[in-house]
Design a protein around this motif. Structure first.
Motif, PDB file in Angstrom:
ATOM      1  N   TRP A 106       0.842  -1.189   0.000  1.00 46.24           N
ATOM      2  CA  TRP A 106       0.000   0.000   0.000  1.00 46.24           C
ATOM      3  C   TRP A 106       0.878   1.239   0.000  1.00 46.24           C
ATOM      4  N   VAL A 135      -6.161  11.399   3.560  1.00 45.96           N
ATOM      5  CA  VAL A 135      -5.874  11.156   4.973  1.00 45.96           C
ATOM      6  C   VAL A 135      -5.575  12.481   5.668  1.00 45.96           C
ATOM      7  N   HIS A 137       8.339   4.603   6.937  1.00 45.03           N
ATOM      8  CA  HIS A 137       8.422   6.013   6.525  1.00 45.03           C
ATOM      9  C   HIS A 137       9.875   6.433   6.729  1.00 45.03           C
ATOM     10  N   MET A 179       3.052  -1.246   4.012  1.00 46.53           N
ATOM     11  CA  MET A 179       2.753   0.130   3.603  1.00 46.53           C
ATOM     12  C   MET A 179       4.074   0.879   3.500  1.00 46.53           C
ATOM     13  N   ALA A 221      -4.158   9.857  10.166  1.00 40.18           N
ATOM     14  CA  ALA A 221      -2.807   9.446  10.549  1.00 40.18           C
ATOM     15  C   ALA A 221      -2.390  10.257  11.768  1.00 40.18           C
ATOM     16  N   PHE A 278      -3.442   5.955  -0.799  1.00 36.99           N
ATOM     17  CA  PHE A 278      -3.534   6.870   0.341  1.00 36.99           C
ATOM     18  C   PHE A 278      -2.796   8.167  -0.006  1.00 36.99           C
ATOM     19  N   TYR A 313       1.507   5.146   0.291  1.00 33.39           N
ATOM     20  CA  TYR A 313       0.945   6.286   1.031  1.00 33.39           C
ATOM     21  C   TYR A 313       1.776   7.509   0.655  1.00 33.39           C
ATOM     22  N   GLN A 331       5.418   4.815   3.000  1.00 32.33           N
ATOM     23  CA  GLN A 331       5.121   6.232   2.911  1.00 32.33           C
ATOM     24  C   GLN A 331       6.298   6.937   2.231  1.00 32.33           C
ATOM     25  N   THR A 369       2.828  11.381   0.787  1.00 35.23           N
ATOM     26  CA  THR A 369       2.772  12.532   1.688  1.00 35.23           C
ATOM     27  C   THR A 369       3.431  13.766   1.070  1.00 35.23           C
ATOM     28  N   TRP A 391      -9.919   8.110   6.980  1.00 34.96           N
ATOM     29  CA  TRP A 391      -8.662   7.714   7.606  1.00 34.96           C
ATOM     30  C   TRP A 391      -7.987   8.915   8.255  1.00 34.96           C
ATOM     31  N   GLU A 413      -1.950  11.810   1.800  1.00 32.62           N
ATOM     32  CA  GLU A 413      -2.005  12.633   3.010  1.00 32.62           C
ATOM     33  C   GLU A 413      -2.194  14.093   2.594  1.00 32.62           C
TER      34      GLU A 413
END
Length: 555
Positions: free
Chosen positions: A9, A75, A222, A244, A105, A45, A11, A246, A13, A103, A47
């Motif tokens: 997944w 998110v 991350h 996941m 975070a 996802f 994500y 990020q 940002t 969602w 952010e």
């Protein structure tokens, strides 16, 4: 029967962590454009920012709720509640709920040093802050991702306490435990060992007893790039069980940046056999990388892995000879897989396939053997050498293509313009008044018009619109929605060549045009004029299509 690849997944940002890079300042419109491009890429996802931290982030979440994305989850990001109060009573958390995302975070402290020195609270209170905040959001119907800030440094300093923070997050209902290398100094072998330990924790009976979410928490990663290992660290974590990742497009982020998703995604999907997005979505990676670099107004890295202009470039000698016989001799993956293209730098064949594909996207069928195709390629090379960049200015490229084909509509021609600026002080600061006069020709008729604006480009735009509006009333709906300037050769000082990107809209469609000149007004003039011309072309072709459809229906 073949087994389906396991999903990682992704994500993104970029809109929050990425925007903290020095030199990036995103407008609300920038953030929305980037989010929509990430959505088209299939990123699950995104952010969006910290609701309540600034008005822009609040407006972003409102706008996305009004015009939702097609598949991505937006998110909202925030910290744990503050010490000495309950999550329910902490007003900082209310804007997160108001953002209306499914969602959330939440980041919390993993490193005991930060708890005692930054938060100025006890280790036990920090554990309760994590559990209480996550439980609060769960009770409000939100799904929770827990970002364990400074996780790797915290684990090295005090492993028992760092693991206790994850247990608190599990008890609070976290569905994801994202391990953050916030300072970016961890190396891959340490990431590997520490993720193994966390995997043992989440699979343990103790974690199952603490669990309040419907499913056991999964591990995320991350990483920051301060040691140059962000991508390697992310891959190491995935190979040890993280599901996941990020990161940001082009690796944007504070200090040395975040894990670059333009490297992470193809490495995971093409090298390690995981699924991040659909293959056709991965094939938009290069386009997305360049488009987002233009939106944030930073020069693309030509030598970036996978997506850089030079990533699949070959220049002369043995390399060219070998790659023309068999590309795998000097290419580790097919450039098509990431939407890039092979460039034989000294060959007139380089880029033909891109010309053909772009023509098809405009509804134009070209033959590879067509002299027009080769003329276009040569024009493109010449213009790019002069500083033009058509990756984020497709309207200008379509005009260039239609001109080569003899299909460029002639709505007007500019015979000349004059711009005058005067600076004068008012009560508090210096202000600029600008006037512009422009002379255009439409169907053999000369029109002279003047306009005023708060700058030379604004004044020129006003004068052009006034001159054209009586003949083309649809111009009243055109708006200049964005304007970006880039210095191409900074070493030339004030005589440097300048590239200007202008984004226009008619309320339904958006298009971007480009101008290049050593004179910033000249570059702006090119981009503004082509923006008006392209908008008129869209209107004209839509009218023709409607008339053709009506005739066919009547028949």
């Amino acid at each position: 029967m073949a087994t389906a690849p396991e999903t990682i997944w992704i994500y993104d940002t970029t809109l929050r962590d990425g925007s903290q890079r020095e030199g990036i300042s995103l407008s609300l419109e920038d953030k929305v454009r980037i989010a929509r491009q990430l959505d088209r890429m299939g990123i699950p996802f995104i952010e969006g920012g910290w609701p309540g931290a600034n008005p822009k982030d609040v407006q972003f979440f409102w706008q996305i709720r009004e015009e939702p994305l097609t598949q991505a989850e937006i998110v909202a990001f925030c910290s744990t509640r503050r010490p000495g109060r309950t999550a329910e009573a902490d007003p900082m958390l209310q804007p997160i709920l108001s953002a209306g995302t499914r969602w959330v975070a939440v980041f919390g402290k993993s490193w005991d040093l930060h708890v005692t020195d930054s938060l100025k609270t006890s280790l036990d209170e920090n554990l309760e802050m994590i559990r209480d905040t996550l439980s609060f959001f769960r009770a409000q119907g939100r799904r929770v991702i827990y970002d364990a800030e400074h996780w790797f440094d915290g684990y090295k300093a005090n492993p028992d306490y760092a693991l206790a923070t994850l247990k608190a997050a599990i008890a609070g209902g976290a569905e994801w435990l994202v391990l953050c290398d916030t300072n970016g100094g961890t190396l891959p072998h340490d990431v590997q060992k520490i993720v193994q330990t966390v995997r043992q924790l989440v699979q343990s009976d103790e974690a199952r007893d603490l669990q309040t979410a419907e499913k056991p928490a999964q591990i995320g990663i991350h990483t920051h790039n301060d040691a140059g290992t962000a991508v390697a660290n992310a891959l190491s974590a995935v190979m040890e069980g993280a599901r996941m990742v990020q990161g940001t497009i082009n690796g944007y982020g504070e200090r040395c940046g975040n894990a670059n998703l333009c490297s992470v995604m193809p490495n995971l999907q093409l090298k390690l056999g995981y699924r991040c997005v659909e293959p056709e979505q991965l094939a938009t990676l290069s386009e997305s990388s360049r488009l987002i670099s233009e939106i944030v107004n930073l020069a693309p890295d030509d030598h970036a892995p996978y997506v850089g202009l030079s990533a699949f470039a070959h220049k002369g000698g043995i390399h060219v000879s070998a790659v023309e016989k068999n590309p795998i001799t000097y290419e580790h993956v097919s450039p098509d897989a990431v939407g890039n293209h092979r460039r034989i730098v000294i060959s007139d064949q380089a880029g033909i396939s891109n010309i053909l594909a772009k023509a098809r996207s405009f509804g134009i069928e070209l033959s590879k053997e067509s002299p027009t195709c080769r003329q276009l390629l040569q024009n493109l090379k010449t213009l790019e050498n002069e500083g033009y960049q058509f990756e984020a200015a497709e309207a200008s490229f379509e005009l260039l293509m239609r001109e080569a084909l003899g299909q460029r509509d002639s709505f007007f021609s500019v015979k000349g313009f004059h711009v005058y600026c005067q600076m004068h002080p008012d009560a508090e600061t210096w202000s600029t008044d600008s006037q512009a006069t422009v002379k255009i020709t439409v169907d053999g008729q000369d029109i002279l018009e003047a306009g005023e604006g708060n700058g030379p480009v604004s004044a020129l735009d006003v004068a052009l619109r006034k001159a054209l509006r009586t003949i083309y009333p649809e111009i009243a709906s055109f708006q200049l929605t964005d304007y970006k300037v880039r210095i191409i050769d900074g070493k030339s000082g004030t005589s440097a060549k300048t590239r200007v990107l202008v984004e226009s809209s008619n309320g339904h469609q958006r298009w971007t045009t480009v101008g290049v000149s050593t004179n910033i007004i000249g570059a702006s003039y090119q981009a503004v004029v082509e923006g008006l011309e392209y908008g008129l072309m869209l209107k004209h072709r839509a009218k023709l299509a409607l008339e053709t459809s009506s005739v066919a229906t009547d028949s």
